[in-house]
Every structure is written in C-alpha cells, then in structure tokens.
Design a protein around this motif. Structure first.
Motif, PDB file in Angstrom:
ATOM      1  N   MET A 214       0.841  -1.198   0.000  1.00 42.63           N
ATOM      2  CA  MET A 214       0.000   0.000   0.000  1.00 42.63           C
ATOM      3  C   MET A 214       0.877   1.249   0.000  1.00 42.63           C
ATOM      4  SD  MET A 214      -2.995   1.110   2.705  1.00 42.63           S
ATOM      5  CE  MET A 214      -1.849   1.203   4.087  1.00 42.63           C
ATOM      6  N   LYS A 215       0.565   2.196  -0.882  1.00 43.57           N
ATOM      7  CA  LYS A 215       1.332   3.445  -0.956  1.00 43.57           C
ATOM      8  C   LYS A 215       0.937   4.380   0.177  1.00 43.57           C
ATOM      9  CE  LYS A 215       1.994   3.494  -5.977  1.00 43.57           C
ATOM     10  NZ  LYS A 215       1.774   4.284  -7.222  1.00 43.57           N
ATOM     11  N   ASN A 216       1.869   5.247   0.557  1.00 43.51           N
ATOM     12  CA  ASN A 216       1.558   6.280   1.530  1.00 43.51           C
ATOM     13  C   ASN A 216       0.650   7.334   0.899  1.00 43.51           C
ATOM     14  OD1 ASN A 216       3.130   5.160   3.603  1.00 43.51           O
ATOM     15  ND2 ASN A 216       4.978   6.128   2.787  1.00 43.51           N
ATOM     16  N   PHE A 217      -0.132   7.984   1.737  1.00 41.93           N
ATOM     17  CA  PHE A 217      -1.072   8.995   1.250  1.00 41.93           C
ATOM     18  C   PHE A 217      -0.317  10.203   0.702  1.00 41.93           C
ATOM     19  CE2 PHE A 217      -3.642  12.841   2.470  1.00 41.93           C
ATOM     20  CZ  PHE A 217      -4.587  12.710   1.462  1.00 41.93           C
ATOM     21  N   MET A 218      -0.490  10.461  -0.565  1.00 41.65           N
ATOM     22  CA  MET A 218       0.008  11.656  -1.238  1.00 41.65           C
ATOM     23  C   MET A 218       1.495  11.910  -0.940  1.00 41.65           C
ATOM     24  SD  MET A 218      -3.263  14.286  -1.209  1.00 41.65           S
ATOM     25  CE  MET A 218      -2.359  15.502  -2.161  1.00 41.65           C
ATOM     26  N   ASP A 219       2.319  10.885  -1.165  1.00 43.96           N
ATOM     27  CA  ASP A 219       3.758  11.033  -0.966  1.00 43.96           C
ATOM     28  C   ASP A 219       4.396  11.660  -2.195  1.00 43.96           C
ATOM     29  OD1 ASP A 219       3.847   9.026  -2.887  1.00 43.96           O
ATOM     30  OD2 ASP A 219       4.649   7.493  -1.542  1.00 43.96           O
ATOM     31  N   LYS A 220       5.719  11.650  -2.294  1.00 40.67           N
ATOM     32  CA  LYS A 220       6.410  12.334  -3.394  1.00 40.67           C
ATOM     33  C   LYS A 220       6.081  11.732  -4.747  1.00 40.67           C
ATOM     34  CE  LYS A 220      10.778   9.734  -3.152  1.00 40.67           C
ATOM     35  NZ  LYS A 220      10.768   9.229  -4.550  1.00 40.67           N
ATOM     36  N   ASP A 221       5.598  10.495  -4.777  1.00 41.66           N
ATOM     37  CA  ASP A 221       5.238   9.857  -6.041  1.00 41.66           C
ATOM     38  C   ASP A 221       3.725   9.742  -6.228  1.00 41.66           C
ATOM     39  OD1 ASP A 221       7.909   9.497  -6.833  1.00 41.66           O
ATOM     40  OD2 ASP A 221       8.067   7.656  -5.657  1.00 41.66           O
ATOM     41  N   PHE A 222       3.003  10.614  -5.574  1.00 38.95           N
ATOM     42  CA  PHE A 222       1.542  10.691  -5.699  1.00 38.95           C
ATOM     43  C   PHE A 222       1.116  10.739  -7.167  1.00 38.95           C
ATOM     44  CE2 PHE A 222      -1.968  14.014  -5.771  1.00 38.95           C
ATOM     45  CZ  PHE A 222      -2.998  13.137  -5.471  1.00 38.95           C
ATOM     46  N   LEU A 223       0.217   9.839  -7.549  1.00 35.84           N
ATOM     47  CA  LEU A 223      -0.362   9.727  -8.895  1.00 35.84           C
ATOM     48  C   LEU A 223       0.601   9.173  -9.943  1.00 35.84           C
ATOM     49  CD1 LEU A 223      -2.440  13.045  -9.191  1.00 35.84           C
ATOM     50  CD2 LEU A 223      -3.297  10.773  -8.639  1.00 35.84           C
ATOM     51  N   LEU A 224       1.830   8.882  -9.562  1.00 36.34           N
ATOM     52  CA  LEU A 224       2.842   8.385 -10.507  1.00 36.34           C
ATOM     53  C   LEU A 224       2.949   6.872 -10.334  1.00 36.34           C
ATOM     54  CD1 LEU A 224       5.501  11.174  -9.856  1.00 36.34           C
ATOM     55  CD2 LEU A 224       3.761  11.115 -11.661  1.00 36.34           C
ATOM     56  N   GLU A 225       2.385   6.133 -11.265  1.00 32.25           N
ATOM     57  CA  GLU A 225       2.213   4.684 -11.097  1.00 32.25           C
ATOM     58  C   GLU A 225       3.375   3.867 -11.629  1.00 32.25           C
ATOM     59  OE1 GLU A 225      -2.672   4.586 -11.413  1.00 32.25           O
ATOM     60  OE2 GLU A 225      -1.484   4.418 -13.250  1.00 32.25           O
TER      61      GLU A 225
END
Length: 467
Positions: free
Chosen positions: A1-12
């Motif tokens: 699970m990704k962290n909420f809105m981290d530095k790679d937010f929306l970058l899959e």
C-alpha cells in the motif's frame, strides 16, 4: 500500500516518476487564465488566516460545504474565520474522490509544510500552524507565493471598461516576480439579453470616450478598448458562452435588434443570438489582426439558483454543465471566419466532456498558417478538472490531434493557493505518458518524452501567447 500523497503521488510507473521529477517538476508556471484580483497582486497582500486565503472567494469549496448541510452563515456569511474553517474541515471528511480533497492537501503540504490529514480531529492544529505561517513566513505574501512556485506569468480576467489601474501599478513599480497580463473579457457587451445591458453600454462608451448609438459604435468602442489592453500587454481574450452563436444577419437587421433593446424592449432568443454572432465575429477578426488568442468557454448554465443569485450575485457556486448541441454552431461560426482567412488563435473549452470529440475534430479543420497548435482543445475545465477529466481530455487530444502541441494547464482560480493544481496536472500528464511507455505503446526515449512534458508544462504556452 502506498503512503497517502507522498512524493510519487499519482505516478504509477518508474517512467512516470522520471518524467515528473526530472522534467515537469522544475518548469515555470504560465497560468494564462485565472480570476486573481490585480489589486491584491499590486499590494502584495498577506492573508491573515487560512480561512481568508482558502474560503474567501472559492465557490468550488462553498458548493461542497453546502452539500454537507452547513448554513450559509458559515460559508459566505458573517461567521468568524474559525467557524468557517471547521465547516470546511468537516466537509473534507466527505470529499474522498473529489479533486478538492487532493488540492487541499497539496496546498497544505506545498504552502505550509503540513502533512496531516484535514478533518475535525486535526482542524485546530492545522489552523494554528497555517495561520502562524501566514504571520511569519516571508514566502506567504502574494509575491512570495509567485516566486516560490516559479510563476512566470498570470493572465487575469478583465472587463473592457476597466481602467486597468492596478495593472499599471504592477507594471510601473516592476517589483512583482511574475508578469501580470490583462485578458479581455467582453461578455457584458455581447449579452444583449441581460437586464443590465443598456447600463453597461453607457459605461463602455465612457471608458472609450465616445457615445454609443449603434452596433457600429459598440464595435468601435470595443476595438478602442482592445487597443488599450494590447498596449497594457494583453495576449488573450475570453468569452463565456452557453453555446456558439451562429445566426448571421446583416448589420441593418442587427441594428434593429440593438435599438430595440436600447429602447427598453427585450429581444427574442434568435435576435439576441444574431446580435451576439455579429459582435463576436467582429471581435474575432480584431483578435486575428492584433494576434490575440480567443478563448471560448462553452456549455455552462450559470446562476441556476435564482434566490441565491439575488442574495449573493454571480460566481457563488450555483452553475452547472450544459448539454445542448454545440458542434454545428462552432462549425458555422469558425467557418465564416475562415472564408476571409480571419481565424485567430483559438482555444475551445467545454464544461461538458461530451463535446470533446466534436471540438477535437473541428479544431483540425482550421490549423496551420505558421502557428503550431493554432486551434487548441483547452484543458479540462471547472467541473472537469479532476483526474478522470484531465486524463480524458489528454487522451482525446492525443487521439484526435497533437498532444505535444498542447498549451497545458490553467487554474481558472480566484485563489493564490491554486498553483499546486499545475503540479496535479503535471503528475497526471506524466502518468498517462508513463503508462504508454510501460505498455510498449510509445518508445522509451526519456529525453524526447521529457521535452514533450516540458513543452506541455510551460514552453508551449509561452510560445503560443508570446510569439
């Protein structure tokens, strides 16, 4: 699970991360269409509370606070700043999936260094931290914000009768870190069906130092004011239209409509469209001659709640998407201009995504003449500027036209805290292209793709408006 809105937010994908962090992130911002108040820019305003900065004029947020059942007193009324802020904090708990949820947290992170989630539990802590930042951080004045976010230029929205006083102050003092460019918005001179039309024509005449007695005079006054705007650095016009006017009557016929209105009689719907077609066509020819881009914002039904309009006025959160036919009107209007080779640089926007395919195919009919991407399918606008809407607009544009020629994002905002929406757009753009690479749909030439991302993020807009 990704962290909420981290530095790679929306970058899959790894490609998306590279494109964003190595190319898009560093680019300046050309916010070519917004509703910022020039006086606030000229005075380098520092807001005293996050409530003032966030909720003072943002009808996107007002709309959702109403949806959560809060009284108008805590939205646009006289409630204190803390009461309004807590209404927004509680509303946020109900906005997962809405772009406001992402924008709000991006703004907390980028402007205030706050990574807490905004909700009732954290509201007091966030309110205190943000307000302390406003009081102490030199980067949280209007100019500081523009400098921090590398804002190259903003295009405000200005009435032709405006004296552009504050634009003059900004230009003459030369201290603002960004260019502040007036944009020409002559809606009031076109909307002959509005109750205040005659009063506005008198005001327009005074600003142009002439008496307006005819349609010909209207056009002369508008051109005089456009010339003044060009002297002040204007690069674009803007028009809010439900659909595209396309009733072509003679000047004599349109003159009768104008006189009818000035005599206190109401024009029919057809007569109003004929007048609007005549004047907008004249304006388009002026734009072409003076190298002014024409922005056409279609498909909005405004001020649907008449009781609230009477109480609060326009632009207060009671507008909606329109679903009437658009394509034929655009075809006729642009086609008439093309017969005399007088089509200006034009940007089509629609508040209804159903129009994207029509506009995306129509724009290809009038390209060329030495201007790359002369006719644009404008960015996902207003109710469409969420992740799904942006992805749809990008993919329709790529399918039907030239994505690398796109002039990119604008905020269309009244808030100085909206520049993070450019980041939001750039992350989505990089993710779309990154997925194409990972799926083997485009070559993994990062340098080439990076240049496309840089161009869409900033360079294309700079060239389009300042060529």
């Amino acid at each position: 699970m990704k962290n909420f809105m981290d530095k790679d937010f929306l970058l899959e994908t790894e490609t998306a991360k590279t494109l964003y962090h190595d190319y898009a992130e560093k680019m300046p911002i050309f916010d070519y269409h917004c509703h910022l108040i020039p006086e606030q820019i000229a005075k380098n305003v520092r807001f005293t509370t996050i409530t003032d900065a966030w909720l003072g004029g943002d009808h996107y947020k007002w709309r959702q606070i109403r949806t959560c059942g809060f009284p108008e007193e805590r939205i646009t009324g006289n409630a204190d700043a803390w009461s309004k802020f807590t209404a927004w904090a509680e509303t946020m708990e109900n906005l997962i999936g809405n772009p406001l949820y992402h924008w709000t947290h991006l703004e907390l992170q980028r402007y205030f260094g706050i990574y807490d989630v905004l909700n009732r539990k954290n509201a007091e802590k966030i309110y205190a931290e943000a307000n302390k930042k406003f009081a102490e951080d030199p980067d949280l004045t209007v100019w500081g914000i523009m400098k921090k976010f590398n804002v190259y230029a903003v295009g405000t929205t200005d009435d032709p009768a405006d004296d552009l006083k504050w634009h003059k102050v900004i230009r003459d003092e030369g201290k603002c870190p960004a260019k502040v460019i007036p944009s020409y918005r002559p809606d009031k001179a076109l909307n002959i069906d509005k109750p205040d039309f005659a009063a506005y024509i008198e005001k327009l005449g005074k600003s142009a130092d002439m008496e307006i007695k005819s349609v010909e005079d209207v056009i002369k006054a508008l051109e005089k004011r456009l010339d003044f705007f060009v002297e002040m650095g204007c690069k674009a016009s803007d028009h809010a239209l439900m659909t595209c006017p396309c009733t072509f009557w003679s000047e004599e016929e349109v003159e009768k409509v104008f006189q009818k209105k000035m005599d206190g009689e109401e024009p029919t719907t057809l007569e109003a469209d004929a007048y609007r077609t005549f004047v907008l066509s004249a304006l388009a020819r002026m734009y072409n001659k003076k190298n002014i881009a024409m922005q056409l914002h279609f498909a909005s039904i405004r001020d649907n709640n008449k009781a609230m309009y009477n109480k609060l006025g326009p632009d207060t959160g009671f507008d909606a998407s329109y679903d009437a036919e658009l394509a034929m009107g655009v075809s006729k209007f642009m086609g008439a201009l093309s017969e005399t080779n007088e089509i200006p640089k034009t940007i089509f926007y629609s508040l209804n995504p159903k129009d994207y395919y029509s506009l995306g195919t129509l724009m290809g009919c009038w390209q060329g003449e030495g201007v790359k991407g002369k006719i644009q399918l404008g960015s996902a606008w207003w109710f469409c500027d969420h992740r799904d809407g942006m992805e749809e607009q990008l993919k329709v544009l790529a399918n039907l036209g030239s994505l690398p020629s796109f002039i990119g994002m604008l905020t269309d905002s009244r808030s100085f805290l909206s520049y993070s929406r450019h980041e939001y757009f750039r992350r989505i753009l990089c993710n779309v292209i990154g997925n194409w690479v990972e799926n083997g749909e485009v070559p993994a030439d990062i340098e080439w793709l990076g240049s496309i991302v840089e161009n869409i993020s900033f360079n294309n807009a700079q060239h389009y408006f300042e060529d």
